[in-house]
Motif scaffolding. Structure first.
Motif, short mmCIF file in Angstrom:
data_model
loop_
_atom_site.label_atom_id
_atom_site.label_comp_id
_atom_site.label_asym_id
_atom_site.label_seq_id
_atom_site.Cartn_x
_atom_site.Cartn_y
_atom_site.Cartn_z
N VAL A 71 -22.15 22.04 11.68
CA VAL A 71 -21.41 20.92 12.27
C VAL A 71 -22.03 20.57 13.62
O VAL A 71 -22.67 21.40 14.26
N PRO A 72 -21.87 19.34 14.07
CA PRO A 72 -22.40 18.97 15.39
C PRO A 72 -21.69 19.74 16.50
O PRO A 72 -20.49 20.03 16.40
N ASP A 73 -22.44 20.10 17.54
CA ASP A 73 -21.86 20.84 18.66
C ASP A 73 -22.27 20.19 19.97
O ASP A 73 -22.75 19.05 20.00
N ASP A 74 -22.11 20.92 21.06
CA ASP A 74 -22.40 20.36 22.38
C ASP A 74 -23.88 20.09 22.62
O ASP A 74 -24.23 19.36 23.55
N ASN A 75 -24.75 20.71 21.83
CA ASN A 75 -26.18 20.50 22.01
C ASN A 75 -26.76 19.48 21.03
O ASN A 75 -27.95 19.18 21.07
#
Length: 619
Positions: free
Chosen positions: A152-156
């Motif tokens: 899943v997409p994260d902070d990076n």
């Protein structure tokens, strides 16, 4: 001997009020003196892992875990301009909001309010609401998904975008795909005021079904030791975590609670129920977020019965508000999942809050303004005052007109008060005779005076009714002036440039001619002095109390109130002064209609003058 004791007590009381009041003001009114974890909630990431800067809470991405770790923490603060240049961004351009979205992490972390300035100087900057991680007051929001066994997409994550600018006419879609066939997209729309709508979509083009929980979060850095005085939470004005659960506003959670600190005295006294470290809600959550006195960042779920919500602390000065689906959503191959969440980021303008409340069926969004116990009375008073302001264009004049309206409504009650005062004056000679007759038997004296009241059909408490009615009016006006952004930075005349702030001119430093700022308890402005003078003359028209101690208290009360009221908003001082003037005029008019009362007052004045002359001669 009793008179000397009473004088000493009065002096001591005055000293305690004059020197103790500023300390109480700073403690409880600084703006004027200056459930357990969510059931089955997949945890959501909440930070950039950037070495060398202060971390926001990191929540484990594995489904069911709710541990928070902070990673490496540093106190290094970097310039805002430097941080804004580090990653690609999408601009935000609306009539009332300016800023940008960080494509690294998809954070909405740069927002300023173009209609509101920090202060009243000509070159004042616009109020900044959201700031990126690494700044002194980091404050941002983002949307995403949590789940196990799928990337899943994260902070990076570096998101792609279909537009370079988010405006009311041009929505922006952020998108990102992983290596197993899942595509994530967040369509961001914004209106002309303060509402951002996030439509989260995930398409599963992989070979297997996946389970995901969409979420939204607001993350805020708040140094509890350095909160500005005018933004601190007090027992009258809440600042910090706030939300509406099951249709009711909840102001019980404070930053201190989440940080694990002992709640303050008033929090304990008024039943604060927050649990240190985390507060979770699995009931109907209408909205939640963080509030300041004038500003709000809040998450608003589209389906309030299908989400869980949580406030949490990441340790130190990091705090977070989260909403997420109650359970993971299964997405079969070739299927899509969509979720809508709204973000309010802006000024707590009552008309806008009420419009959003009605248009999007958001329960009690207007309670983001902490109206308090007298909500039922404060809102109508606010409507009246705001309507008068729209009519005349000056809030000071509007306050004066509102005072006329309030005094007009209370006129029949004032007449009853006058009747009671007249009756009290009429029986005073008989009361003096009883006091003299039974001066050595106080109990018998009180019994005879009560019998006199009954025989003459006099109610000594009837004259207090208007004063008691003034209390909710005064407190309601205080809340309206201190909380309503519509009143912020509103001028009156001459030196009064902001009616929500104390009167800035004081004779102590010759109205600013001497280059020093007097201490708080001496910084008495012109308006509170006028208030004290008018109250003094108002008291002169009232019947003199028979008890010497009461007489002394009433004689010094106006001057004590001058110091007590000095740190309050100038608009409040203006209201009280005008109210005193109207009361004096009203009482004088009523006395003119009753010649016997006028004669009695003249006789009392003559007797008082004779007594003063005799005392002077004796001295």
């Amino acid at each position: 001997m009793d008179d000397k004791r009473n004088i000493i007590m009065a002096v001591l009381l005055t000293g305690i009020i004059l020197f103790g009041w500023p300390m109480l003001m700073e403690q409880f009114f600084p703006d004027m003196a200056n459930k357990n974890e969510i059931v089955e909630q997949a945890d959501v990431p909440a930070t950039d892992q950037v070495p060398g800067e202060s971390m926001t809470p990191v929540v484990g991405s594995d489904t069911g875990s709710s541990d928070i770790s902070t990673g490496a923490v540093s106190d290094k603060i970097r310039p805002l301009a430097t941080i804004l240049r580090e990653n690609p961004r999408v601009l935000i351009d609306t009539p009332r909001l300016q800023g940008s979205i960080n494509l690294k992490g998809g954070r909405i972390d740069d927002l300023t309010l173009t209609d509101h300035t920090v202060d009243m100087s000509k070159d004042s900057a616009s109020v900044r609401l959201f700031s990126p991680s690494g700044t002194q007051d980091a404050y941002f929001s983002r949307f995403g998904w949590a789940g196990g066994g799928v990337a899943v997409p994260d902070d990076n994550t570096i998101w792609s975008t279909d537009q370079s600018k988010l405006t009311p006419e041009t929505p922006v879609t952020l998108s990102w795909s992983n290596e197993t066939g899942q595509t994530y997209a967040i369509k961001l729309s914004i209106d002309t005021d303060y509402l951002i709508t996030a439509e989260q979509n995930v398409t599963n083009r992989g070979e297997n079904a996946i389970a995901l929980k969409p979420y939204g979060l607001i993350n805020r850095k708040r140094d509890l030791n350095n909160i500005p005085a005018n933004e601190a939470s007090t027992w009258t004005i809440h600042s910090g975590p706030v939300g509406v659960y099951e249709g009711a506003a909840n102001y019980d959670v404070d930053y201190e609670n989440l940080a694990g600190e002992e709640p303050g005295f008033f929090s304990r006294m008024f039943g604060t129920s927050a649990v240190a470290g985390t507060n979770a809600y699995d009931t109907e959550v209408s909205w939640l977020g963080f509030t300041d006195k004038y500003w709000l960042g809040a998450l608003i779920p589209d389906n309030i019965s299908q989400v869980d919500a949580k406030f949490r602390s990441g340790g130190g000065d990091i705090f977070q508000a989260e909403i997420a689906k109650k359970s993971a959503q299964i997405i079969e191959p070739g299927k899509q999942l969509s979720t809508t969440t709204r973000l309010f980021a802006g000024a707590k303008e009552n008309a806008i809050l009420e419009r959003y409340e009605s248009e999007y069926n958001i329960k009690n969004l207007d309670r983001a303004i902490d109206w308090g116990w007298f909500y039922w009375f404060e809102k109508p008073l606010f409507y009246l005052l705001n309507w008068l302001f729209q009519l005349v264009g000056n809030f000071g004049v509007a306050i004066i007109l509102m005072t006329f309206v309030v005094r007009g409504i209370m006129f029949p009650i004032a007449q009853k008060q006058f009747k009671s005062m007249a009756q009290m004056r009429a029986v005073q000679p008989k009361m003096k005779a009883l006091q003299e007759k039974f001066k050595d038997d106080k109990q018998q004296q009180q019994q005879e005076i009560m019998k006199l009241y009954k025989d003459e059909k006099v109610n000594p408490l009837a004259g207090c009714l208007p004063i008691f009615l003034q209390i909710p009016i005064f407190f309601a006006l205080y809340k309206v002036l201190m909380l309503s952004i519509e009143m912020r930075h509103q001028p009156f005349i001459l030196w009064i440039k902001d009616l929500s702030a104390p009167d800035p001119l004081t004779p102590v430093n010759l109205f600013g001619l001497l280059p020093f700022d007097p201490p708080t308890f001496l910084a008495v402005g012109i308006l509170p002095i006028l208030m004290g003078i008018t109250m003094h003359f108002q008291f002169k028209l009232n019947p003199a109390p028979m008890d010497p101690m009461q007489k002394q208290i009433f004689s010094i009360m106006p001057w004590i109130l001058v110091f007590i009221m000095a740190p309050f908003a100038a608009g409040l001082q203006l209201y009280w002064t005008v109210s005193n003037i109207l009361t004096i005029a009203q009482q004088s008019w009523l006395y003119s209609r009753h010649p016997q009362m006028k004669e009695m007052m003249a006789k009392e004045a003559e007797e008082k003058a004779k007594k003063a002359a005799a005392d002077k001669a004796g001295a």
